[in-house]
Design a protein around this motif. Structure first.
Motif, short mmCIF file in Angstrom:
data_model
loop_
_atom_site.label_atom_id
_atom_site.label_comp_id
_atom_site.label_asym_id
_atom_site.label_seq_id
_atom_site.Cartn_x
_atom_site.Cartn_y
_atom_site.Cartn_z
N ALA A 193 0.82 -1.21 0.00
CA ALA A 193 0.00 0.00 0.00
C ALA A 193 0.86 1.26 0.00
N LEU A 194 1.99 1.22 -0.69
CA LEU A 194 2.86 2.40 -0.76
C LEU A 194 2.12 3.61 -1.30
N GLY A 195 1.19 3.38 -2.22
CA GLY A 195 0.43 4.49 -2.80
C GLY A 195 -0.42 5.24 -1.80
N TYR A 196 -0.70 4.62 -0.66
CA TYR A 196 -1.41 5.31 0.43
C TYR A 196 -0.44 6.20 1.21
N LEU A 197 0.81 5.77 1.35
CA LEU A 197 1.80 6.47 2.17
C LEU A 197 2.52 7.58 1.43
N SER A 198 2.62 7.46 0.12
CA SER A 198 3.47 8.37 -0.64
C SER A 198 2.78 8.78 -1.93
N ASP A 199 2.98 10.06 -2.29
CA ASP A 199 2.41 10.60 -3.53
C ASP A 199 3.42 10.61 -4.67
N ASP A 200 4.64 10.16 -4.39
CA ASP A 200 5.68 10.22 -5.41
C ASP A 200 6.48 8.92 -5.50
N GLY A 201 5.80 7.80 -5.28
CA GLY A 201 6.46 6.52 -5.44
C GLY A 201 7.43 6.15 -4.33
N GLY A 202 7.33 6.81 -3.21
CA GLY A 202 8.17 6.46 -2.07
C GLY A 202 9.30 7.41 -1.79
N LYS A 203 9.50 8.42 -2.63
CA LYS A 203 10.58 9.38 -2.37
C LYS A 203 10.32 10.15 -1.08
N SER A 204 9.07 10.49 -0.85
CA SER A 204 8.71 11.21 0.36
C SER A 204 7.47 10.59 0.99
N TYR A 205 7.25 10.93 2.25
CA TYR A 205 6.10 10.42 3.01
C TYR A 205 5.05 11.51 3.05
N ASN A 206 3.82 11.17 2.67
CA ASN A 206 2.74 12.16 2.67
C ASN A 206 2.10 12.35 4.04
N LEU A 207 2.60 11.63 5.05
CA LEU A 207 2.18 11.74 6.45
C LEU A 207 0.88 11.02 6.77
N CYS A 208 0.32 10.27 5.83
CA CYS A 208 -0.92 9.54 6.11
C CYS A 208 -0.66 8.35 7.03
N HIS A 209 -1.57 8.17 7.97
CA HIS A 209 -1.48 7.02 8.87
C HIS A 209 -2.87 6.65 9.36
N PHE A 210 -3.00 5.42 9.82
CA PHE A 210 -4.24 4.95 10.44
C PHE A 210 -4.21 5.37 11.91
N TRP A 211 -5.30 5.98 12.37
CA TRP A 211 -5.35 6.49 13.74
C TRP A 211 -5.44 5.31 14.70
N SER A 212 -4.35 5.04 15.39
CA SER A 212 -4.21 3.76 16.08
C SER A 212 -4.94 3.67 17.42
N ASN A 213 -5.62 4.74 17.86
CA ASN A 213 -6.42 4.58 19.08
C ASN A 213 -7.60 3.64 18.84
N PHE A 214 -7.93 3.41 17.58
CA PHE A 214 -8.78 2.28 17.19
C PHE A 214 -7.97 1.45 16.21
N GLU A 215 -7.71 0.22 16.58
CA GLU A 215 -7.14 -0.73 15.63
C GLU A 215 -7.51 -2.14 16.06
N ILE A 216 -7.83 -2.95 15.09
CA ILE A 216 -8.04 -4.38 15.29
C ILE A 216 -6.97 -5.06 14.45
N ALA A 217 -6.14 -5.86 15.09
CA ALA A 217 -4.99 -6.36 14.34
C ALA A 217 -4.54 -7.72 14.85
N ASP A 218 -3.73 -8.35 14.00
CA ASP A 218 -3.15 -9.66 14.26
C ASP A 218 -1.79 -9.45 14.91
N MET A 219 -1.66 -9.83 16.17
CA MET A 219 -0.40 -9.64 16.87
C MET A 219 0.72 -10.50 16.32
N ASP A 220 0.38 -11.55 15.59
CA ASP A 220 1.42 -12.37 14.98
C ASP A 220 2.19 -11.58 13.92
N PHE A 221 1.57 -10.55 13.34
CA PHE A 221 2.31 -9.70 12.41
C PHE A 221 3.36 -8.90 13.17
#
Length: 383
Positions: free
Chosen positions: A261-289
């Motif tokens: 999902a690099l296209g979510y994080l970066s607007d230029d193919g990974g050269k820079s970070y667009n600052l997008c993130h999932f707000w982690s005060n809510f997250e449902i996730a697999d701890m094995d990851f």
């Protein structure tokens, strides 16, 4: 036509009715009764005693199969990091999620604290929980600023953020929490028995009934991480984070997923970070990851730079970058059906069907999804 029943038959049906509930009788007709040849067949017609494999039930089937018919739960818990002083807000969050979800599913709660929980906290929280409750203390080595951090350099970083009026800019305890949530919570001895977690913060709201099991949904569909709100991070808190990420990826290209999902994080193919993130005060996730090789090496690499203390790296961008790069994008899930609020931001289901089915109480006009500070458009563009 009037259906005539003997006194004995009426009594037997009344006992079954009281014991097994009302929900199925609404679809049982006089014709069904006439076609049934025994009380066992009548019970089958009524669907009394039926069980449903939970693997067949998803968000769109919540009304089709009553919760009581589900046959299994995931290996999961509801997780809250809180202090004793958070007790009022912790009780609010717990009560809201119990009422909207967990009183029907009965997942255990785990509460972690940097200090021992008070008797008052444990009593008040336990009183509003329908099932098992576990309280634990965070190991000191997982919480406090490590000895190898250059405190003079760290203080200079904190002072600069305070000068720039950045929220929590001067707080060491906030940095401790971010580092703990980034690299240590899933290592806690209590959590070793669980695969999945749902992170819950004090004083959050759940605005809709959740009549399906999000954990099982993620298991069935091979999901790793789920969110409800996505937004931009403060650049001032992570000025060197993306360069550090790129250095790690350059040294460890084998961990980058092919359909990431690099296209979510970066607007230029990974050269820079667009600052997008999932707000982690809510997250449902697999701890094995988090426990896996890729994330373990990633966190250790980040941690050795001291960025959690010299800057103010948050667990939200750290989690988001890792899952977006090291998992396929279809392993990340947006739970539109779950109405959620952490003041001042609200996610309210966008569709009328989900809003009605969930008996939602949120104001859809306040939903943050496509607010100017939201990253939902960046998420949409890679779907």
């Amino acid at each position: 036509m009037v259906l005539k029943l003997t006194t004995t038959t009426r009594y037997i049906l009344l006992v079954i009715f009281i014991t097994l509930g009302l929900h199925s009788i609404l679809s049982f007709t006089h014709e069904d009764y006439g076609n049934a040849t025994s009380l066992r067949n009548i019970a089958n017609q009524l669907s009394w005693g039926q069980t449903v494999n939970a693997d067949t039930v998803g968000p769109n089937d919540a009304l089709k199969y009553p919760d009581s018919l589900l046959t299994r739960r995931a290996n999961a818990c509801l997780l809250m990091l809180a202090r004793n002083s958070d007790v009022n807000d912790a009780v609010k969050s717990v009560r809201r999620l119990e009422d909207r979800f967990n009183r029907k599913f009965g997942y255990p709660w785990v509460f972690l604290n940097e200090e021992p929980f008070s008797d008052e906290f444990k009593m008040r929280v336990s009183n509003v929980i329908s099932g098992e409750v576990i309280f634990g203390q965070v190991p000191q080595e997982h919480w406090h600023q490590p000895d190898w951090i250059d405190e003079e350099k760290a203080k200079a970083g904190r002072d600069k953020l305070v000068q720039d009026h950045v929220i929590y800019g001067g707080s060491v305890s906030y940095r401790n929490m971010c580092r703990f949530n980034s690299g240590f919570f899933y290592r806690h001895p209590i959590l070793q028995q669980f695969k999945w977690y749902w992170r819950v913060e004090p004083d959050v709201h759940f605005h809709c009934d959740i009549d399906f099991d999000p954990f099982l949904y993620m298991e069935r569909h091979n999901k790793t991480y789920a969110f409800t709100i996505t937004m931009y991070e403060y650049h001032a808190t992570i000025p060197t984070l993306w360069d550090t990420v790129k250095d790690f990826v350059k040294e460890n290209p084998q961990y980058v997923a092919q359909d990431n999902a690099l296209g979510y994080l970066s607007d230029d193919g990974g050269k820079s970070y667009n600052l997008c993130h999932f707000w982690s005060n809510f997250e449902i996730a697999d701890m094995d990851f988090w426990r896996g090789e890729a994330y373990t090496k990633f966190f250790d690499y980040l941690d050795r730079t001291g960025g959690f203390y010299y800057e103010r790296w948050g667990d939200a961008p750290v989690h988001s970058i890792a899952v977006a790069l090291f998992q396929n994008k279809d392993q990340i899930h947006f739970f539109d059906e779950i109405g959620y609020e952490h003041n001042p931001y609200v996610h309210c289901p966008s569709g009328q069907a989900a809003y009605t089915q969930g008996k939602c109480a949120c104001d859809r006009q306040r939903s943050f999804d496509y607010d100017g500070y939201s990253c939902m458009r960046q998420w949409d563009r890679i779907q």
